[in-house]
Design a protein around this motif. Structure first.
Motif, PDB file in Angstrom:
ATOM      1  N   ARG A   1       9.000   1.434  -7.618  1.00 46.33           N
ATOM      2  CA  ARG A   1       9.955   2.066  -6.691  1.00 46.33           C
ATOM      3  C   ARG A   1      10.583   0.959  -5.858  1.00 46.33           C
TER       4      ARG A   1
ATOM      5  N   TYR B   1       2.427  22.432  -9.460  1.00 51.21           N
ATOM      6  CA  TYR B   1       3.831  22.411  -9.940  1.00 51.21           C
ATOM      7  C   TYR B   1       3.970  23.377 -11.113  1.00 51.21           C
TER       8      TYR B   1
ATOM      9  N   GLY C   1       0.562  -2.175   1.941  1.00 49.23           N
ATOM     10  CA  GLY C   1       0.314  -0.863   1.339  1.00 49.23           C
ATOM     11  C   GLY C   1       1.532  -0.239   0.676  1.00 49.23           C
TER      12      GLY C   1
HETATM   13  P1  HAM Z   1       3.465  10.290  -4.500  1.00 47.66           P
HETATM   14  O1  HAM Z   1       3.037  10.886  -3.213  1.00 47.66           O
HETATM   15  O2  HAM Z   1       4.864   9.871  -4.635  1.00 47.66           O
HETATM   16  O3  HAM Z   1       3.085  11.338  -5.625  1.00 47.66           O
HETATM   17  O4  HAM Z   1       2.540   9.037  -4.816  1.00 47.66           O
HETATM   18  C1  HAM Z   1       1.133   9.166  -4.830  1.00 47.66           C
HETATM   19  C2  HAM Z   1       0.491   7.981  -4.141  1.00 47.66           C
HETATM   20  O5  HAM Z   1       0.962   6.760  -4.690  1.00 47.66           O
HETATM   21  C3  HAM Z   1       0.836   7.863  -2.657  1.00 47.66           C
HETATM   22  O6  HAM Z   1       0.022   8.710  -1.885  1.00 47.66           O
HETATM   23  C4  HAM Z   1       0.518   6.403  -2.399  1.00 47.66           C
HETATM   24  O7  HAM Z   1      -0.866   6.221  -2.215  1.00 47.66           O
HETATM   25  C5  HAM Z   1       0.947   5.747  -3.707  1.00 47.66           C
HETATM   26  N1  HAM Z   1       2.277   5.143  -3.560  1.00 47.66           N
HETATM   27  C6  HAM Z   1       3.476   5.738  -3.631  1.00 47.66           C
HETATM   28  N2  HAM Z   1       4.470   4.852  -3.437  1.00 47.66           N
HETATM   29  C7  HAM Z   1       3.885   3.649  -3.250  1.00 47.66           C
HETATM   30  C8  HAM Z   1       4.365   2.317  -3.016  1.00 47.66           C
HETATM   31  N3  HAM Z   1       5.663   2.031  -2.965  1.00 47.66           N
HETATM   32  N4  HAM Z   1       3.456   1.327  -2.859  1.00 47.66           N
HETATM   33  C9  HAM Z   1       2.134   1.586  -2.922  1.00 47.66           C
HETATM   34  N5  HAM Z   1       1.627   2.810  -3.155  1.00 47.66           N
HETATM   35  C10 HAM Z   1       2.476   3.830  -3.319  1.00 47.66           C
HETATM   36  C11 HAM Z   1       3.316  11.156  -6.950  1.00 47.66           C
HETATM   37  O8  HAM Z   1       3.667  10.111  -7.438  1.00 47.66           O
HETATM   38  C12 HAM Z   1       2.991  12.381  -7.785  1.00 47.66           C
HETATM   39  N6  HAM Z   1       3.306  12.068  -9.201  1.00 47.66           N
HETATM   40  C13 HAM Z   1       1.545  12.789  -7.623  1.00 47.66           C
HETATM   41  C14 HAM Z   1       1.196  13.988  -8.437  1.00 47.66           C
HETATM   42  C15 HAM Z   1       0.560  14.011  -9.620  1.00 47.66           C
HETATM   43  N7  HAM Z   1       1.510  15.232  -8.133  1.00 47.66           N
HETATM   44  C16 HAM Z   1       1.085  16.038  -9.102  1.00 47.66           C
HETATM   45  N8  HAM Z   1       0.511  15.292 -10.022  1.00 47.66           N
END
Ligand code: HAM
Length: 428
Positions: free
Chosen positions: A114, A291, A121
């Protein structure tokens, strides 16, 4: 002079000391997920851009601002480095008809990308441990995933204030969300002059995503906006109550957070985050939720689903703060050799010891005995095994304890192999 090469900003190298901690965490996570019947899935790091746009939603921070997208120079295909993996797992499940004989529990680990502003973090390449339970429509599935995360914190030694805390909300059913949307539009319209440019635009297209704004000048306006729980119908309330009962029965503490809306469009009913105040601003270690319409929206037969992802960098920072894991194991022995003949015997002996399942390190090539001794000490091994020309000719080895009280002793190779085998049994 050539310019110095360095890693891309926000993308980290993991050097051996750190990578070893990662390996330990990866092993524990896999162990816990497997205990609940999750099976691994690996999907490509690059997907068609439309996979993410359709799943995450066009008007979201991720899709609007954060994706690494490009056109394949050869065929012009629009591609994106995955910013998350729920979309890709659902794409794969549909493509390979994984739900043909019932629900599936799937898990993955890997890098996500991203384009965010890097800070502690928060990175541009980060890693997630994620799970997706496809075809599960009951709150027991949500509860089971929450139990699993709680178990994982324990397995990683995150106790006494180091374990992240669970926050929960319900985003309701589509009809509940429509009512909430109406109220949001009404509210923000009456404060239109206080909306920034992004939010003005989102007002017409996706007002819920105004609530994700990180603009401090809008914080108060957002704090006073109508909240989803006020609009929940009976079905959503009952679903949430059943989940809360299950958590209570299992003794899982939680806090209801009516402001928790997550940043991705695919959620409904349950949403949750595990947060810690030990990591500064980026305290969300795990986020997820239900979802139920995504599989259908991505082109599959309707299948309810729920999942979450844990940010590996954040989790590992926390594990290191809590000193939740021991040091990775030192070698069982460090082999030291002097002279050409001894070098060959040492190489052979090392292989025999590895045949017994032992971890043995030696310096290849010619190095001074002094430097080898220094490395043996630093390796953390309990024993140094010394082979000089004399030992080599006599088929012997000298065992030198590096820690504790033992005496140095010279013995035939056969005796050494037997002794090492016994030590291994004793330590097992
Ligand atoms: P999300 O909240 O976008 O959810 O990301 C999940 C976790 O990834 C966050 O809580 C954080 O710990 C980590 N994270 C996100 N962005 C970053 C970043 N730029 N740097 C470090 N850590 C990061 C999802 O991605 C969904 N796909 C979760 C999910 C799975 N929902 C349903 N199934």
């Amino acid at each position: 002079m050539s310019t110095k090469l360095s890693a891309v900003k926000g993308m980290n190298d993991l050097l051996p000391e750190q990578a070893e901690v990662w390996e330990q965490v990866e092993a524990k996570v896999g162990e816990v997920f497997r205990q609940y019947g999750y099976r691994p899935i690996r999907t490509p790091i690059v997907e068609s851009t439309s996979v993410f746009v359709r799943a995450i939603g066009e008007v979201t921070d991720i899709v609007e601002k954060e994706m690494y997208s490009f056109n394949d120079a050869l065929n012009g295909e629009a591609l994106t480095l995955r910013p998350e993996n729920t979309a890709a797992v659902v794409r794969a499940a549909i493509e390979h008809n994984l739900l043909y004989d019932g629900p599936r529990r799937l898990w993955y680990f890997g890098p996500m990308f991203r384009h965010e502003r890097p800070q502690k973090g928060r990175y541009r390449q980060f890693h997630q441990f994620g799970v997706e339970a496809l075809g599960f429509d009951q709150p027991e599935a949500d509860a089971e995933q929450i139990f699993m995360v709680a178990r994982l914190w324990k397995a990683l030694g995150l106790r006494d204030g180091f374990a992240p805390k669970l926050q929960l909300n319900s985003l309701g059913m589509p009809q509940d969300r429509a009512l909430h949307r109406e109220a949001l539009v009404h509210y923000f319209q009456s404060h239109q002059s206080r909306l920034d440019e992004d939010s003005q635009r989102r007002l017409g297209s996706n007002p819920l995503r105004i609530l994700d704004s990180k603009n401090p000048e809008m914080a108060e306006l957002i704090a006073n906006a109508p909240q989803l729980p006020e609009f929940l119908g009976d079905q959503a309330r009952e679903f949430q109550q059943r989940l809360l009962n299950l958590l209570n029965e299992q003794g899982i503490a939680f806090e209801l957070n009516p402001r928790l809306v997550r940043g991705l469009d695919y959620y409904n009913l349950t949403v949750f985050e595990w947060v810690t105040d030990r990591l500064g601003a980026q305290g969300t270690v795990c986020g997820g939720g239900r979802y139920d319409s995504l599989v259908e929206r991505m082109g599959g037969k309707p299948a309810a689903a729920t999942g979450f992802a844990i940010g590996a960098e954040r989790l590992i920072l926390l594990v290191q703060e809590a000193q939740g894991l021991g040091r990775p194991s030192a070698p069982d022995a460090y082999l030291i050799h002097f002279g050409q003949g001894a070098r060959e015997s040492a190489l052979k002996l090392a292989e025999q010891l590895r045949d017994q399942g032992l971890k043995v390190v030696l310096d290849p090539g010619q190095t001074s005995a002094k430097s080898q001794m220094k490395k043996a000490d630093a390796s953390g091994a309990d024993l140094a095994l010394l082979i000089g020309e004399d030992e080599s000719l006599a088929g012997e080895v000298t065992v030198k304890p590096l820690r504790g009280q033992g005496q140095q002793a010279t013995m035939p190779l056969s005796q050494l192999l037997a002794t090492m085998d016994r030590r291994k049994q004793d330590n097992a």
